[in-house]
Design an enzyme around this catalytic site. Structure first.
Site, PDB file in Angstrom:
ATOM      1  N   GLU A  25       9.394  76.857-127.720  1.00  0.00           N
ATOM      2  CA  GLU A  25       8.823  77.426-126.680  1.00  0.00           C
ATOM      3  C   GLU A  25       7.527  76.710-126.486  1.00  0.00           C
ATOM      4  O   GLU A  25       6.774  76.951-127.200  1.00  0.00           O
ATOM      5  CB  GLU A  25       8.788  78.938-126.521  1.00  0.00           C
ATOM      6  CG  GLU A  25       8.362  79.422-125.081  1.00  0.00           C
ATOM      7  CD  GLU A  25       7.973  80.974-125.115  1.00  0.00           C
ATOM      8  OE1 GLU A  25       7.423  81.463-126.242  1.00  0.00           O
ATOM      9  OE2 GLU A  25       8.454  81.693-124.231  1.00  0.00           O
ATOM     10  N   HIS A  81       3.657  76.316-125.779  1.00  0.00           N
ATOM     11  CA  HIS A  81       2.585  77.076-126.012  1.00  0.00           C
ATOM     12  C   HIS A  81       1.264  76.514-125.595  1.00  0.00           C
ATOM     13  O   HIS A  81       0.411  76.284-126.291  1.00  0.00           O
ATOM     14  CB  HIS A  81       2.449  77.514-127.567  1.00  0.00           C
ATOM     15  CG  HIS A  81       3.175  78.667-127.781  1.00  0.00           C
ATOM     16  ND1 HIS A  81       4.693  78.747-127.689  1.00  0.00           N
ATOM     17  CD2 HIS A  81       2.961  80.008-128.000  1.00  0.00           C
ATOM     18  CE1 HIS A  81       5.001  79.972-128.130  1.00  0.00           C
ATOM     19  NE2 HIS A  81       4.031  80.746-128.127  1.00  0.00           N
ATOM     20  N   ASP A 106       6.133  80.384-132.058  1.00  0.00           N
ATOM     21  CA  ASP A 106       6.339  81.948-132.224  1.00  0.00           C
ATOM     22  C   ASP A 106       7.355  81.951-133.618  1.00  0.00           C
ATOM     23  O   ASP A 106       7.178  82.984-134.455  1.00  0.00           O
ATOM     24  CB  ASP A 106       7.404  82.356-131.352  1.00  0.00           C
ATOM     25  CG  ASP A 106       6.756  82.678-129.879  1.00  0.00           C
ATOM     26  OD1 ASP A 106       5.391  82.512-129.933  1.00  0.00           O
ATOM     27  OD2 ASP A 106       7.362  83.039-128.862  1.00  0.00           O
ATOM     28  N   HIS A 127       8.739  86.529-130.954  1.00  0.00           N
ATOM     29  CA  HIS A 127       8.765  86.062-129.590  1.00  0.00           C
ATOM     30  C   HIS A 127       9.133  87.572-128.515  1.00  0.00           C
ATOM     31  O   HIS A 127      10.125  88.223-128.707  1.00  0.00           O
ATOM     32  CB  HIS A 127      10.156  85.231-129.261  1.00  0.00           C
ATOM     33  CG  HIS A 127      10.368  84.599-128.176  1.00  0.00           C
ATOM     34  ND1 HIS A 127       9.301  83.970-127.408  1.00  0.00           N
ATOM     35  CD2 HIS A 127      11.606  84.560-127.446  1.00  0.00           C
ATOM     36  CE1 HIS A 127      10.156  83.465-125.962  1.00  0.00           C
ATOM     37  NE2 HIS A 127      11.511  83.793-126.043  1.00  0.00           N
ATOM     38  N   GLU A 158      10.228  88.122-125.694  1.00  0.00           N
ATOM     39  CA  GLU A 158      11.487  88.121-124.818  1.00  0.00           C
ATOM     40  C   GLU A 158      12.884  88.710-125.971  1.00  0.00           C
ATOM     41  O   GLU A 158      13.954  88.946-125.180  1.00  0.00           O
ATOM     42  CB  GLU A 158      11.889  86.788-124.161  1.00  0.00           C
ATOM     43  CG  GLU A 158      10.894  86.694-123.074  1.00  0.00           C
ATOM     44  CD  GLU A 158       9.723  85.739-123.336  1.00  0.00           C
ATOM     45  OE1 GLU A 158       9.495  85.985-124.559  1.00  0.00           O
ATOM     46  OE2 GLU A 158       9.369  85.011-122.630  1.00  0.00           O
ATOM     47  N   HIS A 177       0.229  85.046-124.087  1.00  0.00           N
ATOM     48  CA  HIS A 177       0.989  83.872-124.656  1.00  0.00           C
ATOM     49  C   HIS A 177       0.011  82.621-124.723  1.00  0.00           C
ATOM     50  O   HIS A 177      -0.582  82.224-123.807  1.00  0.00           O
ATOM     51  CB  HIS A 177       1.818  83.412-123.475  1.00  0.00           C
ATOM     52  CG  HIS A 177       3.028  82.363-123.871  1.00  0.00           C
ATOM     53  ND1 HIS A 177       3.757  82.547-124.940  1.00  0.00           N
ATOM     54  CD2 HIS A 177       2.908  81.322-123.492  1.00  0.00           C
ATOM     55  CE1 HIS A 177       4.301  81.583-125.169  1.00  0.00           C
ATOM     56  NE2 HIS A 177       3.666  80.411-123.964  1.00  0.00           N
ATOM     57  N   GLU A 190      -2.338  84.320-130.593  1.00  0.00           N
ATOM     58  CA  GLU A 190      -1.794  83.420-131.225  1.00  0.00           C
ATOM     59  C   GLU A 190      -2.523  82.076-131.624  1.00  0.00           C
ATOM     60  O   GLU A 190      -2.343  81.418-132.723  1.00  0.00           O
ATOM     61  CB  GLU A 190      -0.592  82.721-130.327  1.00  0.00           C
ATOM     62  CG  GLU A 190       0.477  83.814-129.898  1.00  0.00           C
ATOM     63  CD  GLU A 190       1.723  83.420-129.210  1.00  0.00           C
ATOM     64  OE1 GLU A 190       3.005  83.544-129.609  1.00  0.00           O
ATOM     65  OE2 GLU A 190       1.561  82.845-128.357  1.00  0.00           O
TER      66      GLU A 190
HETATM   67 ZN    ZN Z   1       4.134  82.755-128.540  1.00  0.00          ZN
HETATM   68 MN    MN Z   2       7.116  83.473-126.877  1.00  0.00          MN
END
Ligand code: ZN
Ligand code: MN
Length: 254
Positions: free
Chosen positions: A33, A35, A44, A119, A121, A174, A179
């Site tokens: 994904e 970032h 992630d 992650h 979701e 995010h 992160e």
């Molecule tokens: Zn992430």
């Molecule tokens: Mn994620």
């Protein structure tokens, strides 16, 4: 030191660690994904795997190859599906992967399995996959599964230390301070410090639209500023996560 990576072991070595030593197996669950411009697409699953390695080293566990694709990126916590590079699974596919891998670990004789999620979701689909696998295994399943989102192990004093101006919440974090700092700790070569954007925090309405509205999301894909990220903060976070997740694993699995 004993090896911890399942995919670096031969099957007899793995069998010994699982069946004779009763090693806990960690399954990192992530995503591929966007970032932002400064972190890699694998953030992630790289962080879920790195946290799993830290804890497995502490408790004498093993780390399985990560599930590197996750559920669809949502605008409010991952930027959404309109970014190039974000590569996501339908819920049924992810549930099926989790169900199948949990059932396979049970067949190997694994008695303790930890799904370490990186992650946002993924959460309910991991839950569903585990639940279906446990149902497949019958009334006395041979293994116990722990599911965790690693960020739930941060304490308020640590969050206050990392966010002296106030914590924006995990969804908006995010590709931001958490992160980025953890990636600076674990994978400094993969962070482009010179490209850290100063976007956000994104201001979302209290509803969703389908198809989603890309204009809600900062063009960089970062949902709150990552400017305050440092390697030192990453070190504090990893220390706390490792201590507290290891303590939870020891409490439940001995
Ligand atoms: Zn992430
Ligand atoms: Mn994620």
């Amino acid at each position: 030191m004993k090896p911890i990576h399942m995919n670096h072991m031969s099957w007899p070595e793995y069998q010994r660690r699982v069946q004779k030593d009763g090693a806990t197996v960690f399954l990192p669950c992530g995503a591929t994904e966007q970032h932002g411009p400064h972190l890699p697409l694998g953030t992630d699953h790289l962080l879920a795997a790195a946290v799993s390695e830290s804890v497995a080293t502490r408790v004498g566990g093993l780390v399985a190859p990560p599930l590197a694709y996750g559920y669809k990126s949502q605008p409010k916590c991952g930027g959404g599906q309109h970014f190039c590079g974000t590569t996501s699974l339908d819920a049924a596919t992810l549930i099926g992967q989790v169900r199948d891998t949990v059932r396979e670990f049970a067949r190997h004789g694994v008695r303790q399995l930890v799904l370490c999620n990186g992650h946002y979701e993924n959460q309910w689909f991991l839950t569903e996959g585990i639940d279906l696998a446990i149902r497949d295994l019958g009334p006395n399943p041979p293994l116990t599964v722990m599911r965790l989102e690693y960020w739930d192990f941060f304490t308020n004093p640590t969050l206050e230390r990392i966010f002296p101006e106030g914590f924006p919440g995990y969804a908006l974090e995010h590709a931001a301070v958490l992160e980025t700092s953890m990636m600076l700790h674990y994978h400094p070569d993969l962070v482009r410090l010179d490209l850290i954007p100063d976007d956000g925090p994104a201001d979302f309405p209290p509803y969703d639209l389908y198809p989603p509205e890309p204009a809600w999301v900062p063009p960089s894909g970062v949902l709150s500023s990552a400017k305050a990220a440092t390697k030192e903060k990453g070190g504090w976070m990893v220390e706390e996560l490792t201590d507290r997740i290891a303590a939870a694993v020891r409490k439940e699995f001995g």
